[in-house]
Design an enzyme around this catalytic site. Structure first.
Site, short mmCIF file in Angstrom:
data_model
loop_
_atom_site.label_atom_id
_atom_site.label_comp_id
_atom_site.label_asym_id
_atom_site.label_seq_id
_atom_site.Cartn_x
_atom_site.Cartn_y
_atom_site.Cartn_z
N HIS A 58 0.84 -1.21 0.00
CA HIS A 58 0.00 0.00 0.00
C HIS A 58 0.86 1.25 0.00
O HIS A 58 0.91 1.95 1.00
CB HIS A 58 -0.90 -0.02 1.23
CG HIS A 58 -2.08 0.90 1.15
ND1 HIS A 58 -2.06 2.20 1.57
CD2 HIS A 58 -3.34 0.69 0.68
CE1 HIS A 58 -3.25 2.75 1.40
NE2 HIS A 58 -4.05 1.84 0.86
N PHE A 59 1.43 1.65 -0.96
CA PHE A 59 1.59 1.08 -2.30
C PHE A 59 3.09 0.97 -2.55
O PHE A 59 3.83 1.86 -2.15
CB PHE A 59 0.97 2.00 -3.34
CG PHE A 59 -0.50 2.25 -3.10
CD1 PHE A 59 -1.44 1.31 -3.47
CD2 PHE A 59 -0.94 3.39 -2.46
CE1 PHE A 59 -2.80 1.54 -3.26
CE2 PHE A 59 -2.29 3.62 -2.23
CZ PHE A 59 -3.23 2.70 -2.62
#
Length: 153
Positions: free
Chosen positions: A54-55
């Site tokens: 993420h991410f």
């Protein structure tokens, strides 16, 4: 108003909260006004396990993790309210109202977690919670929680 400056460090937090790595989201309590408010902090590092997905190309702290940090801070305020058997007590999140995310939280940020007690009714604690980074609101919400005794195993 009496603000107690505390050395409410990670060792004390570990005696009050059941959470452990990677889910413990409060590093230190810096202020507490019993029955009223608490201020704590979470240092956000690139080593947080959620950043892997993420991410990967631009790490962003998930909003649910910011809310979890606020809920854990609220739990610490609740536990300051009354004498409890902390080892046999669990603190449950039961509701979130009005959650808003206003700023991205990234590695290197320090979340300042401010929680104010609003009311207690029928076993439910209600709080106003705000997470800030460098004076800017990152997240705000109303949180509802309850405290339950664990059953003996």
């Amino acid at each position: 108003m009496n603000i107690e400056k505390l050395n409410f460090d990670i060792h004390k937090i570990l005696t009050l909260l059941p959470h452990r790595y990677p889910f413990l989201m409060v590093d230190r309590v810096t202020e507490i006004v019993p029955h009223k408010s608490i201020k704590a902090l979470k240092n956000v590092t690139v080593n947080e396990p959620f950043f892997q997905g993420h991410f990967p190309q631009r790490p962003v702290m998930p909003g649910v993790m910011i809310l979890e940090a606020l809920a854990q801070t609220a739990a610490l305020l609740t536990f300051s309210e009354e004498e409890q058997d902390f080892e046999n007590t669990l603190y449950y999140f039961v509701g979130i109202d009005g959650a808003r995310f206003k700023r991205v939280v990234e590695p290197g940020d320090q979340l300042i977690l401010n929680v104010t007690f609003e009311r207690y009714m029928r076993g439910i604690w209600k709080f106003k919670a705000v997470a800030e980074v460098e004076g800017a609101v990152a997240c705000e919400a109303e949180l509802m929680c309850t405290v339950k005794k664990m059953d003996a195993a």
